[in-house]
Write an enzyme that holds these catalytic residues in place. Structure first.
Site, short mmCIF file in Angstrom:
data_model
loop_
_atom_site.label_atom_id
_atom_site.label_comp_id
_atom_site.label_asym_id
_atom_site.label_seq_id
_atom_site.Cartn_x
_atom_site.Cartn_y
_atom_site.Cartn_z
N ASN A 13 -13.28 -29.68 -79.25
CA ASN A 13 -14.32 -29.49 -78.23
C ASN A 13 -13.75 -29.12 -76.86
O ASN A 13 -14.18 -28.14 -76.26
CB ASN A 13 -15.16 -30.77 -78.12
CG ASN A 13 -16.15 -30.89 -79.26
OD1 ASN A 13 -16.56 -29.89 -79.85
ND2 ASN A 13 -16.54 -32.11 -79.58
N ASN A 96 -2.12 -40.82 -80.75
CA ASN A 96 -2.02 -39.66 -79.88
C ASN A 96 -0.62 -39.48 -79.29
O ASN A 96 -0.20 -38.36 -78.99
CB ASN A 96 -3.09 -39.71 -78.78
CG ASN A 96 -4.46 -39.32 -79.32
OD1 ASN A 96 -4.57 -38.88 -80.46
ND2 ASN A 96 -5.49 -39.48 -78.52
N VAL A 119 -4.32 -33.48 -71.28
CA VAL A 119 -5.73 -33.88 -71.30
C VAL A 119 -5.95 -35.05 -72.26
O VAL A 119 -6.83 -35.89 -72.08
CB VAL A 119 -6.64 -32.70 -71.71
CG1 VAL A 119 -8.11 -33.09 -71.70
CG2 VAL A 119 -6.41 -31.50 -70.80
N ASN A 121 -6.13 -38.37 -74.33
CA ASN A 121 -6.18 -39.79 -73.93
C ASN A 121 -5.25 -40.66 -74.77
O ASN A 121 -4.95 -40.30 -75.90
CB ASN A 121 -7.61 -40.31 -74.09
CG ASN A 121 -8.45 -40.09 -72.85
OD1 ASN A 121 -7.94 -40.20 -71.74
ND2 ASN A 121 -9.72 -39.80 -73.04
N ARG A 152 -17.99 -36.29 -61.89
CA ARG A 152 -19.06 -37.21 -62.32
C ARG A 152 -19.65 -37.93 -61.11
O ARG A 152 -20.87 -38.04 -60.96
CB ARG A 152 -18.50 -38.20 -63.34
CG ARG A 152 -18.26 -37.55 -64.67
CD ARG A 152 -17.67 -38.50 -65.70
NE ARG A 152 -17.67 -37.84 -67.00
CZ ARG A 152 -16.79 -38.09 -67.97
NH1 ARG A 152 -15.83 -38.98 -67.79
NH2 ARG A 152 -16.87 -37.45 -69.12
N HIS A 176 -7.14 -43.04 -65.41
CA HIS A 176 -8.38 -42.57 -66.02
C HIS A 176 -8.86 -43.68 -66.94
O HIS A 176 -8.19 -44.03 -67.88
CB HIS A 176 -8.09 -41.30 -66.83
CG HIS A 176 -9.31 -40.69 -67.44
ND1 HIS A 176 -10.48 -40.48 -66.74
CD2 HIS A 176 -9.53 -40.21 -68.67
CE1 HIS A 176 -11.37 -39.90 -67.54
NE2 HIS A 176 -10.82 -39.73 -68.71
#
Ligand code: TXD
Length: 309
Positions: A13, A96, A119, A121, A152, A176
């Protein structure tokens, strides 16, 4: 003159949408890679075929290996697993780390002068891993989180005050995640600090919604996490770099004493230019803000310790 080249690893995505926004703005040729057979090739071909309609000539290539990525100016790493409902970003850590470690090794040896934008996580820890594994100078390894988190916050402020999003700037510091540190007194509407325009209670509610912004979307989507705003945020960074804009954006960068933090990737205001992080801007924090940043950094440190990086 040949166009710059951006590799986007992970054709899911965020990766595919990042590729889309890059070519729609004619910023670079894009190489999209993924482990899933046919996925990056299919999406690349589809994007290429949108070119005549949108009017872009950028090339988009899809691949399952890394040969086509050689000589990239920027490598965006979105490969990995995304959060499912009830899953924290930290649950993603071990899986990850393995994926990002492999991707960094494969891409950086083919593009030794590239800038890495991480990018995947948990973001801050993955940026630190990419920094250690690549051996790149700190200026060329950057994590994307702050642009999204502040976007946001800006969205919620604009909604609340019924003003254009273009009037709203917002600053978010820290890691983050749930410990991110929105800074209301540095967030403005046409230069007016929002602390002048919103009650303490409303502000706190917006800050809370911002910190929870990712989870809110995961809860709605159920089968994945946000990607339009994340991809737009990545592309803001890509543009600042490729156009040598010296744009000040909140990014995850390696600190060596700034903000009292050392040897750690944390979100701070950064000047982004063609060579990557040109400067880390230091602002004076109020005691409660400094304490919140300290807590956020401690949460990041916990993960980097787990990874031994
Ligand atoms: O603010 C931020 N930094 C973030 C981070 C905002 C949004 C999403 N964030 C994280 O990005 C998210 O938690 C995930 O860790 C990544 C990617 O999210 P996305 O929503 O794009 O996940 P997808 O759609 O599952 O896509 C991931 C793709 C998928 O196609 C996999 O097949 C691929 O990654 N993948 C790989 N590609 C290349 N190489 C390897 N090893 C690999 N493993 C998986």
């Amino acid at each position: 003159m040949s166009r710059p080249k951006v590799t986007v690893v992970g054709a899911g995505n965020v990766g595919a949408t990042t590729a889309q926004y890059i070519v729609e703005r004619e910023l670079a040729d894009v190489v999209l890679t993924d482990v899933v057979d046919g996925l990056p090739q299919g999406k690349a071909l589809d994007l290429l075929q949108a070119g005549p309609v949108h009017g872009y000539d950028c090339r988009v290539t899809g691949a399952n290996d890394y040969e086509a990525t050689a000589g990239s100016d920027i490598i965006v790493i979105t490969a990995g697993l995304a959060r499912k409902p009830g899953m924290s970003r930290d649950d993603l850590l071990m899986k990850n780390a393995e994926i990002v470690g492999g991707v960094v090794a494969e891409t950086t040896r083919r593009s030794p002068t590239a800038i890495l934008i991480v990018v995947t996580n948990p973001l801050d820890a993955m940026a630190q891993l990419a920094f250690r594994r690549s051996g790149f100078p700190k200026q060329r390894v950057i994590g994307m989180a702050g642009v999204l988190d502040s976007a946001r916050f800006r969205t919620f402020i604009a909604q609340e005050l019924d003003v254009s999003v273009e009037n709203v700037t917002a600053f978010v510091l820290g890691g983050h995640g749930d410990t991110m540190v929105p800074l209301p007194r540095y967030s403005t509407v046409a230069g007016i600090p929002i602390t002048e325009l919103l009650s303490k209670e409303r502000l706190e509610a917006l800050v809370k919604r911002t910190a929870n912004g990712g989870a809110e979307i995961v809860g709605l989507l159920k089968t994945g996490s946000a990607y339009y705003a994340p991809a737009a945020s990545v592309v803001d960074m890509v543009e600042a770099i490729l156009k040598d804009k010296k744009k000040v954006l909140p990014c995850t960068a390696y600190l060596e004493g700034e903000y009292g933090l050392k040897g750690l990737f944390v979100g701070v205001p950064v000047k982004l230019a063609r060579r990557g992080v040109e400067q880390i801007l230091q602002i004076t924090l109020a005691p409660d803000e400094a304490a919140a940043l300290g807590r956020s950094a401690a949460a990041v440190r916990e993960l980097t310790d787990k990874l031994g990086i």
